[in-house]
Scaffold this motif. Structure first.
Motif, short mmCIF file in Angstrom:
data_model
loop_
_atom_site.label_atom_id
_atom_site.label_comp_id
_atom_site.label_asym_id
_atom_site.label_seq_id
_atom_site.Cartn_x
_atom_site.Cartn_y
_atom_site.Cartn_z
N GLU A 24 0.83 -1.21 0.00
CA GLU A 24 0.00 0.00 0.00
C GLU A 24 0.86 1.26 0.00
O GLU A 24 0.54 2.23 -0.66
CB GLU A 24 -0.94 0.01 1.22
CG GLU A 24 -2.08 -0.98 1.14
CD GLU A 24 -1.62 -2.41 1.45
OE1 GLU A 24 -0.60 -2.59 2.14
OE2 GLU A 24 -2.28 -3.34 0.97
N GLN A 35 -2.04 2.95 -9.91
CA GLN A 35 -2.97 2.79 -8.78
C GLN A 35 -4.32 2.26 -9.27
O GLN A 35 -4.90 1.36 -8.66
CB GLN A 35 -3.15 4.12 -8.05
CG GLN A 35 -1.93 4.58 -7.31
CD GLN A 35 -2.11 5.96 -6.70
OE1 GLN A 35 -3.21 6.53 -6.74
NE2 GLN A 35 -1.04 6.50 -6.14
N ASP A 36 -4.81 2.81 -10.39
CA ASP A 36 -6.09 2.34 -10.94
C ASP A 36 -6.00 0.89 -11.42
O ASP A 36 -6.94 0.12 -11.25
CB ASP A 36 -6.52 3.23 -12.10
CG ASP A 36 -6.96 4.61 -11.64
OD1 ASP A 36 -7.19 4.78 -10.43
OD2 ASP A 36 -7.06 5.51 -12.50
N ALA A 39 -6.07 -1.33 -8.38
CA ALA A 39 -7.36 -1.25 -7.71
C ALA A 39 -8.46 -1.93 -8.51
O ALA A 39 -9.56 -2.13 -8.01
CB ALA A 39 -7.72 0.22 -7.45
N LYS A 41 -9.86 -0.67 -11.23
CA LYS A 41 -10.73 0.34 -11.85
C LYS A 41 -10.45 0.49 -13.34
O LYS A 41 -11.24 1.08 -14.05
CB LYS A 41 -10.52 1.70 -11.18
CG LYS A 41 -10.89 1.72 -9.72
CD LYS A 41 -10.58 3.07 -9.13
CE LYS A 41 -10.81 3.08 -7.62
NZ LYS A 41 -10.39 4.36 -7.04
#
Length: 187
Positions: A24, A35-36, A39, A41
């Motif tokens: 993290e 990060q996306d 995650a 997304k």
């Protein structure tokens, strides 16, 4: 030498290096796209072959050039010159061959000349017909001599053999030679 007292990662007298991995924390310093991705997304899926072919300007150009080349080859295949048609001394030539009941019928047509033909000219015409069988071997050869005087002339011959697949005609007219070839059509 005895290195049993030396720990890996540090030398004698130094403190041991401690490595801690925190996913993290590492992702908090990463770019937004990373990060996306982690995650979940970000949508990464197959775009399809057509979308890939038109995704960039270079891809669109290559796709267009392949389509143009394929269209040109198809056009030339359908409408291009045939191996069974040619001209000699401005006289159109056409070879036709068909098979009916174990006999191959061959016709070499010397049509009416184009406007550039010299009226009153008579040319000796030597035609050598070559019959090729299914094994690719020359089965028969026949030579016919005639004269062409500027009018439609038909040079015909037959050969009794059902296994003939192609017929070639080597025509010598004046000082020019042409070779025509035709696949035998089965009736």
């Amino acid at each position: 030498m005895d290195f049993s007292h030396v720990d890996e990662g540090h030398t004698e007298g130094d403190d041991a290096m401690i490595f801690r991995y925190n996913r993290e924390e590492r992702l908090s310093h990463a770019p937004k796209i990373v990060q996306d991705y982690y995650a979940g997304k970000m949508q990464i899926g197959s775009r399809g072959i057509f979308k890939s072919l038109v995704a960039t300007r270079g891809n669109r150009f290559m796709l267009f050039s392949v389509i143009v080349c394929a269209a040109a080859m198809t056009f030339m295949w359908y409408f291009g010159p045939s191996k069974s048609e040619d001209t000699v001394h401005h006289v159109p030539l056409q070879l036709s061959a068909f098979s009916f009941e174990d006999t191959v019928y061959v016709t070499l047509e010397l049509s009416d000349p184009n406007k550039k033909y010299q009226a009153g000219s008579v040319f000796p015409v030597d035609v050598t017909f070559q019959f090729t069988n299914v094994d690719g071997q020359l089965a028969h050869e026949e030579k016919i001599t005639t004269k062409y005087a500027g009018k439609k002339e038909l040079v015909r011959t037959t050969f009794k053999d059902y296994d003939i697949i192609t017929v070639s005609a080597v025509l010598v007219m004046g000082n020019e030679e042409r070779t025509l070839s035709k696949t035998v059509q089965r009736q």
